[in-house]
Write an enzyme that holds these catalytic residues in place. Structure first.
Site, PDB file in Angstrom:
ATOM      1  N   ARG A 192     124.515 -26.322 -19.213  1.00 25.28           N
ATOM      2  CA  ARG A 192     124.128 -24.952 -18.908  1.00 25.28           C
ATOM      3  C   ARG A 192     123.278 -24.468 -20.087  1.00 25.28           C
ATOM      4  O   ARG A 192     123.708 -24.578 -21.232  1.00 25.28           O
ATOM      5  CB  ARG A 192     125.359 -24.061 -18.769  1.00 25.28           C
ATOM      6  N   HIS A 196     136.706 -15.820 -24.043  1.00 29.23           N
ATOM      7  CA  HIS A 196     136.354 -17.144 -24.547  1.00 29.23           C
ATOM      8  C   HIS A 196     137.406 -17.730 -25.461  1.00 29.23           C
ATOM      9  O   HIS A 196     137.568 -18.940 -25.545  1.00 29.23           O
ATOM     10  CB  HIS A 196     134.970 -17.127 -25.180  1.00 29.23           C
ATOM     11  N   CYS A 226     132.921 -23.397 -11.585  1.00 32.08           N
ATOM     12  CA  CYS A 226     133.239 -23.785 -12.963  1.00 32.08           C
ATOM     13  C   CYS A 226     133.949 -22.682 -13.722  1.00 32.08           C
ATOM     14  O   CYS A 226     134.182 -22.778 -14.910  1.00 32.08           O
ATOM     15  CB  CYS A 226     131.985 -24.227 -13.711  1.00 32.08           C
ATOM     16  N   ARG A 269     128.973 -25.712 -22.147  1.00 31.85           N
ATOM     17  CA  ARG A 269     128.553 -24.374 -22.612  1.00 31.85           C
ATOM     18  C   ARG A 269     127.740 -24.552 -23.899  1.00 31.85           C
ATOM     19  O   ARG A 269     128.286 -24.500 -24.999  1.00 31.85           O
ATOM     20  CB  ARG A 269     129.772 -23.499 -22.877  1.00 31.85           C
ATOM     21  N   ASN A 309     134.515 -16.421 -13.526  1.00 30.29           N
ATOM     22  CA  ASN A 309     134.962 -15.519 -14.613  1.00 30.29           C
ATOM     23  C   ASN A 309     134.103 -14.262 -14.625  1.00 30.29           C
ATOM     24  O   ASN A 309     134.595 -13.147 -14.718  1.00 30.29           O
ATOM     25  CB  ASN A 309     134.845 -16.203 -15.978  1.00 30.29           C
ATOM     26  N   ASP A 310     132.793 -14.483 -14.551  1.00 27.57           N
ATOM     27  CA  ASP A 310     131.904 -13.327 -14.551  1.00 27.57           C
ATOM     28  C   ASP A 310     131.792 -12.701 -13.172  1.00 27.57           C
ATOM     29  O   ASP A 310     131.699 -11.486 -13.047  1.00 27.57           O
ATOM     30  CB  ASP A 310     130.506 -13.743 -15.047  1.00 27.57           C
ATOM     31  N   GLU A 316     127.079 -16.010 -10.611  1.00 29.20           N
ATOM     32  CA  GLU A 316     128.167 -15.293 -11.278  1.00 29.20           C
ATOM     33  C   GLU A 316     127.942 -13.781 -11.293  1.00 29.20           C
ATOM     34  O   GLU A 316     128.648 -13.056 -11.971  1.00 29.20           O
ATOM     35  CB  GLU A 316     128.391 -15.830 -12.699  1.00 29.20           C
ATOM     36  N   ARG A 352     136.235  -8.611 -18.501  1.00 32.69           N
ATOM     37  CA  ARG A 352     137.140  -9.764 -18.547  1.00 32.69           C
ATOM     38  C   ARG A 352     137.928  -9.865 -19.848  1.00 32.69           C
ATOM     39  O   ARG A 352     138.913 -10.594 -19.926  1.00 32.69           O
ATOM     40  CB  ARG A 352     136.355 -11.072 -18.279  1.00 32.69           C
TER      41      ARG A 352
HETATM   42  C1  PEP Z   1     132.003 -18.054 -15.571  1.00 31.51           C
HETATM   43  O1  PEP Z   1     131.496 -16.942 -15.755  1.00 31.51           O
HETATM   44  O2  PEP Z   1     132.853 -18.291 -14.692  1.00 31.51           O
HETATM   45  C2  PEP Z   1     131.607 -19.195 -16.419  1.00 31.51           C
HETATM   46  C3  PEP Z   1     132.011 -20.414 -16.172  1.00 31.51           C
HETATM   47  O3  PEP Z   1     130.839 -18.911 -17.487  1.00 31.51           O
HETATM   48  P1  PEP Z   1     131.437 -18.302 -18.868  1.00 31.51           P
HETATM   49  O4  PEP Z   1     132.938 -18.291 -18.750  1.00 31.51           O
HETATM   50  O5  PEP Z   1     130.958 -19.186 -19.950  1.00 31.51           O
HETATM   51  O6  PEP Z   1     130.839 -16.939 -18.889  1.00 31.51           O
HETATM   52 MG    MG Z   2     129.747 -16.756 -17.022  1.00 35.53          MG
END
Ligand code: PEP
Ligand code: MG
Length: 596
Positions: free
Chosen positions: A346, A203, A515, A310, A467-468, A444, A478
């Site tokens: 979200r 993040h 996203c 977010r 990302n997840d 995700e 990650r």
């Molecule tokens: C993701 O997991 O790709 C996502 C957009 O959510 P975050 O990065 O906030 O976990």
């Molecule tokens: Mg995520």
């Protein structure tokens, strides 16, 4: 020979490699933040030294008090009052007589030096807090930690500046930065940040991009090699830091800064043009945001809307849960400022590395723990407060909402049940609520991806959180630099899952977006479009670049690229193929300036 002495004393450049996570090249003075490095040695004082140690403690408390007051004023001026309130509890704790008097007692009676006496007092208190079964009291531990570092910094004359109290432009160097630390960077004269830890989709990396701050993470102990005041150069694209850069390096950096400014100006000209391929296929390009303050930025970069808000960031840096009214105010401002464009909210994705101070009880593996929708379903009252604020704020605006970290269809059903009950509740109170709100889910987690056909019957849209999805599919944390090289968006398993999700969404007649950070890489954006994606949501700063590339290609070319890579067996081969195409696309884009 002129300057002979100078060349003898000048330090040689040292390059430290890492992962570039937010582009841009800058140089400037380092400010090293290392909250862990406080070393406390116990010393037994002679009687004559006692009064001096008492005065030292008193002065450290007084300086800390002044710093907190100044910080509070600054945060409240620049952001909203709610961000500043956390400092009230720091102040209250500092002014609470017991910490001060207990420490004095340890200096006067036990004859310990001020640092050690203070350290013992705070540690004792922290243990007490941790044992109390009241989440509110346990959460005070975070405040205590802050006070500890501030007073200790003043006692040791470390002058550790807080991230919210920086006066001149600096490059932040740290072991690690929490999402709250990066949140505090808003409005500060920060040129870049560099950390020992972190991965490309942590993040902190995402926030750095949102704030357009160049960043390099996962370096080999940069915080041990650089000292506050050192001149350093940061390349957030190539992923390195140079300590003591020479004149040639600085000149090159200045040239790049200039070039980037020109490119940015050109890209901004694209703002009002649609993201449309040469053969007329229109893709939605939306922005990811964490704070209301990012909206002007979203607009100047020509986003079609907000594709991911977010909302959990409104819960961080807070001592207690935000109220419905506080949330309502933020949501209302976001939809009003974005109108007539739409916003996808979200629901809170707390957990993982985003821990609010009221969340208690450490988890061994928080990414697989009580996170996001799981936390909301376990605490329906907290969830309902957020839904009430959301439904009220979006009553007259284009908005959608989606749930994070869904792993099974039952979670969607239960969340929708709570949503429907909340709508009824608001109606019975005669509060304005949207007639209908579109509800989607993030995909995700592999279990959600593989049941996309089942989930598609329950929602209006999908948004793929790559990302997840990547971390859970490949079992690669990650944020862990030790396995960062294994975190591969182009692993065939990831691409297959994405293709499956897209196909199942379209079979069910719903749209599907991405996203995660994958959407913000122009090379990968073209591939995703070729795979059939309808929307891409990313940090606003990269929208013009992705748009320029998509405007220079045809949908047919993108589809050919997708077809080609789906046959390849390794991530490396896929990357090679994608990058080869990208070079061709870019050349075509440069030759045909009409897409720019
Ligand atoms: C993701 O997991 O790709 C996502 C957009 O959510 P975050 O990065 O906030 O976990
Ligand atoms: Mg995520």
């Amino acid at each position: 020979m002129d300057g002979g002495d100078d060349s003898l004393t000048r330090k040689l450049p040292v390059t430290i490699r890492g992962i570039g996570v937010s582009r841009g090249t800058v140089y400037g003075q380092a400010l090293v933040i290392d909250k862990q490095s406080v070393v406390i040695e116990p010393q037994l004082l002679s009687d004559e030294r006692i009064p001096a140690e008492v005065t030292k403690l008193h002065e450290a408390f007084e300086s800390s008090r002044k710093q907190i007051i100044a910080l509070r004023r600054r945060v409240s001026d620049m952001l909203q009052e709610t961000h500043a309130q956390i400092y009230d509890s720091h102040l209250a704790m500092l002014e609470d007589e017991s910490i001060y008097t207990k420490t004095i007692e340890r200096i006067e009676k036990d004859k310990f030096n001020a640092e050690y006496a203070f350290d013992r007092t705070v540690k004792e208190l922290a243990t007490m807090f941790a044992e109390i079964d009241d989440p509110y009291i346990r959460a005070r531990g975070a405040d205590l930690d802050d006070i500890y570092h501030r007073v200790m910094g003043n006692l040791q004359n470390l002058h550790h500046e807080s991230l919210t109290n920086i006066n001149s432009p600096v490059i932040i160097v740290a072991r690690d930065l929490t999402p709250s630390d990066t949140a505090n960077m808003i409005g500060q004269p920060i040129l870049a940040f560099v950390t020992d830890k972190g991965g490309p989709t942590s993040h902190t990396a995402i926030m750095a991009k949102a704030l357009e701050i160049p960043a390099v993470v996962s370096t080999n102990n940069v915080s041990k090699k650089v000292e506050t005041g050192d001149q350093i150069l940061v390349d957030g694209k190539q992923g390195f830091v140079v300590l003591n850069p020479d004149e040639a390096m600085l000149a090159d950096c200045r040239e790049q800064i200039q070039k980037r400014k020109q490119q940015e100006a050109e890209r901004l000209r694209l703002r009002d043009l649609p993201a449309e391929t040469r053969d007329g296929f229109r893709i939605e390009l939306a922005a990811n945001i964490e704070f209301r303050e990012e909206i002007p930025h979203v607009k100047t970069h020509g986003a079609d809307g907000v594709g991911l808000f977010r909302t959990e960031f409104q819960y961080l840096n807070k001592e207690k849960l935000p109220s419905e009214e506080e949330l309502f105010e933020v949501y209302r401002q976001v939809v009003t400022e974005m109108a007539p464009k739409s916003v996808i909210f979200r629901t809170m994705d707390l957990g993982g590395d985003k821990l609010a101070s009221f969340m208690t009880g450490q988890e061994m593996n928080p990414y697989m723990g009580l996170r996001a929708i799981r936390l909301c379903l376990k605490h329906p009252e907290m969830f309902r407060t957020q839904l009430r604020a959301l439904l009220r704020a979006t009553a007259d605006h284009k908005a959608r909402l989606m749930f994070p970290m869904v792993t099974r269809v039952e979670e969607i059903r239960e969340a929708r049940k709570i949503l429907a009950a909340t709508v009824r509740e608001l109606r019975s109170e005669n509060k304005p609520v949207a007639r209908s709100i579109r509800v989607g889910t993030m995909i995700e987690i592999p279990s959600a991806a593989l049941t996309a056909d089942i989930l598609a019957r329950e929602v209006d849209f999908f948004s793929i959180g790559t990302n997840d999805l990547i971390q859970y599919t490949l079992a690669v944390d990650r944020g862990n630099q030790k396995v960062a090289s294994l975190y591969d968006p182009l692993h065939p398993s990831v691409l297959r899952l994405i293709q499956f999700i897209i196909d199942k969404a379209h079979e069910a007649g719903i749209w599907v977006g991405v996203c995660g950070e994958m959407a913000s890489d122009p090379v990968l954006a073209a591939l995703l479009v070729g795979m059939g994606i309808d929307e891409l949501s990313m940090g606003a700063v990269v929208i013009p670049e992705v748009k320029a590339l998509l405007r220079s290609i045809t949908l047919t070319q993108a589809r050919e690229l997708a077809k080609e890579v789906m046959r390849l067996p390794t991530g490396e081969q896929i990357r090679e193929a994608v990058e080869k195409r990208y070079r061709q696309f870019r050349q075509a884009m440069i030759n045909d300036s009409s897409c720019m």
